[in-house]
Design a protein around this motif. Sequence first.
Motif, PDB file in Angstrom:
ATOM      1  N   GLU A  19      53.300 -10.938  72.092  1.00 28.39           N
ATOM      2  CA  GLU A  19      54.544 -10.506  71.428  1.00 28.39           C
ATOM      3  C   GLU A  19      54.572 -11.011  69.984  1.00 28.39           C
ATOM      4  OE1 GLU A  19      58.247 -11.292  73.478  1.00 28.39           O
ATOM      5  OE2 GLU A  19      57.268 -10.868  75.401  1.00 28.39           O
ATOM      6  N   TYR A  20      54.156 -12.252  69.812  1.00 25.92           N
ATOM      7  CA  TYR A  20      54.088 -12.834  68.472  1.00 25.92           C
ATOM      8  C   TYR A  20      53.093 -12.051  67.614  1.00 25.92           C
ATOM      9  CZ  TYR A  20      52.354 -16.001  64.852  1.00 25.92           C
ATOM     10  OH  TYR A  20      51.926 -16.537  63.654  1.00 25.92           O
ATOM     11  N   GLU A  21      51.952 -11.756  68.214  1.00 23.41           N
ATOM     12  CA  GLU A  21      50.884 -11.054  67.502  1.00 23.41           C
ATOM     13  C   GLU A  21      51.308  -9.667  67.033  1.00 23.41           C
ATOM     14  OE1 GLU A  21      47.525 -11.129  70.172  1.00 23.41           O
ATOM     15  OE2 GLU A  21      46.226 -11.873  68.561  1.00 23.41           O
ATOM     16  N   ALA A  22      52.143  -9.022  67.818  1.00 27.73           N
ATOM     17  CA  ALA A  22      52.546  -7.645  67.508  1.00 27.73           C
ATOM     18  C   ALA A  22      53.152  -7.540  66.114  1.00 27.73           C
ATOM     19  CB  ALA A  22      53.516  -7.137  68.568  1.00 27.73           C
ATOM     20  N   GLY A  23      53.907  -8.541  65.712  1.00 25.52           N
ATOM     21  CA  GLY A  23      54.541  -8.488  64.398  1.00 25.52           C
ATOM     22  C   GLY A  23      53.808  -9.298  63.347  1.00 25.52           C
ATOM     23  N   PHE A  24      52.726  -9.910  63.745  1.00 25.16           N
ATOM     24  CA  PHE A  24      52.024 -10.847  62.868  1.00 25.16           C
ATOM     25  C   PHE A  24      51.486 -10.215  61.583  1.00 25.16           C
ATOM     26  CE2 PHE A  24      48.125 -12.804  61.371  1.00 25.16           C
ATOM     27  CZ  PHE A  24      48.467 -14.141  61.274  1.00 25.16           C
ATOM     28  N   MET A  25      50.688  -9.150  61.735  1.00 25.63           N
ATOM     29  CA  MET A  25      49.970  -8.606  60.586  1.00 25.63           C
ATOM     30  C   MET A  25      50.896  -8.112  59.469  1.00 25.63           C
ATOM     31  SD  MET A  25      46.836  -9.281  60.812  1.00 25.63           S
ATOM     32  CE  MET A  25      46.171  -8.381  59.417  1.00 25.63           C
ATOM     33  N   GLU A  26      52.019  -7.533  59.845  1.00 26.44           N
ATOM     34  CA  GLU A  26      52.926  -6.992  58.828  1.00 26.44           C
ATOM     35  C   GLU A  26      53.398  -8.087  57.874  1.00 26.44           C
ATOM     36  OE1 GLU A  26      57.058  -4.372  58.501  1.00 26.44           O
ATOM     37  OE2 GLU A  26      56.249  -4.893  60.466  1.00 26.44           O
ATOM     38  N   ILE A  27      53.841  -9.191  58.450  1.00 26.64           N
ATOM     39  CA  ILE A  27      54.339 -10.302  57.623  1.00 26.64           C
ATOM     40  C   ILE A  27      53.179 -10.981  56.891  1.00 26.64           C
ATOM     41  CG2 ILE A  27      55.502 -12.547  57.724  1.00 26.64           C
ATOM     42  CD1 ILE A  27      56.983 -11.423  60.229  1.00 26.64           C
ATOM     43  N   PHE A  28      52.091 -11.141  57.610  1.00 19.91           N
ATOM     44  CA  PHE A  28      50.908 -11.806  57.054  1.00 19.91           C
ATOM     45  C   PHE A  28      50.377 -11.065  55.823  1.00 19.91           C
ATOM     46  CE2 PHE A  28      46.230 -12.581  57.289  1.00 19.91           C
ATOM     47  CZ  PHE A  28      46.227 -13.954  57.156  1.00 19.91           C
ATOM     48  N   THR A  29      50.188  -9.766  55.948  1.00 19.34           N
ATOM     49  CA  THR A  29      49.650  -9.000  54.810  1.00 19.34           C
ATOM     50  C   THR A  29      50.673  -8.903  53.677  1.00 19.34           C
ATOM     51  OG1 THR A  29      50.261  -6.944  55.919  1.00 19.34           O
ATOM     52  CG2 THR A  29      47.997  -7.645  56.149  1.00 19.34           C
ATOM     53  N   ALA A  30      51.960  -8.908  54.018  1.00 15.98           N
ATOM     54  CA  ALA A  30      52.994  -8.867  52.980  1.00 15.98           C
ATOM     55  C   ALA A  30      52.906 -10.096  52.075  1.00 15.98           C
ATOM     56  CB  ALA A  30      54.383  -8.764  53.608  1.00 15.98           C
TER      57      ALA A  30
END
Lengths: 73, 73
Positions: A19-30
């Motif tokens: 669940e954490y991973e699902a939203g990870f990349m969006e914030i990370f790449t931002a």
Amino acid sequence: MPAYIAARISIADRNAYAEYEAGFMEIFTAHGGKLLSVDEAPTVLEGEWTCTRTILAEFPDKEAALSWYNSEA
Amino acid sequence: MPAYIAARISIADRNAYAEYEAGFMEIFTAHGGKLLSVDEAPTVLEGEWTCTRTILAEFPDKEAALSWYNSEA
């Protein structure tokens, strides 16, 4: 100057982590983050390296890295 | 695929280490190594990170990384 975050994490609950991973990349790449390596079985050359997953991330600079890190808290 | 070596070392004898360092780069670069980060005081975000120096190195691939590592032994 690029900044790097080396994280050694132990995943106890794979479902919760997914669940954490699902939203990870969006914030990370931002925050300018780039995943250099995500490895669940890195080659250990010396000593002990006890964790479930090893992550190596690169950011444009230290400010961006900390800004991402603190956004996650 | 690039391969990364994250090393956490503790330097007990700075003089002896300086001798090792003097020849380090020649062999390291000959194996395609690139130093991404050498930090004696990295920002510790979580947990413990007890060592004198933290090094992050990149190699063209895992073979090159191991070939360098084994050449040092």
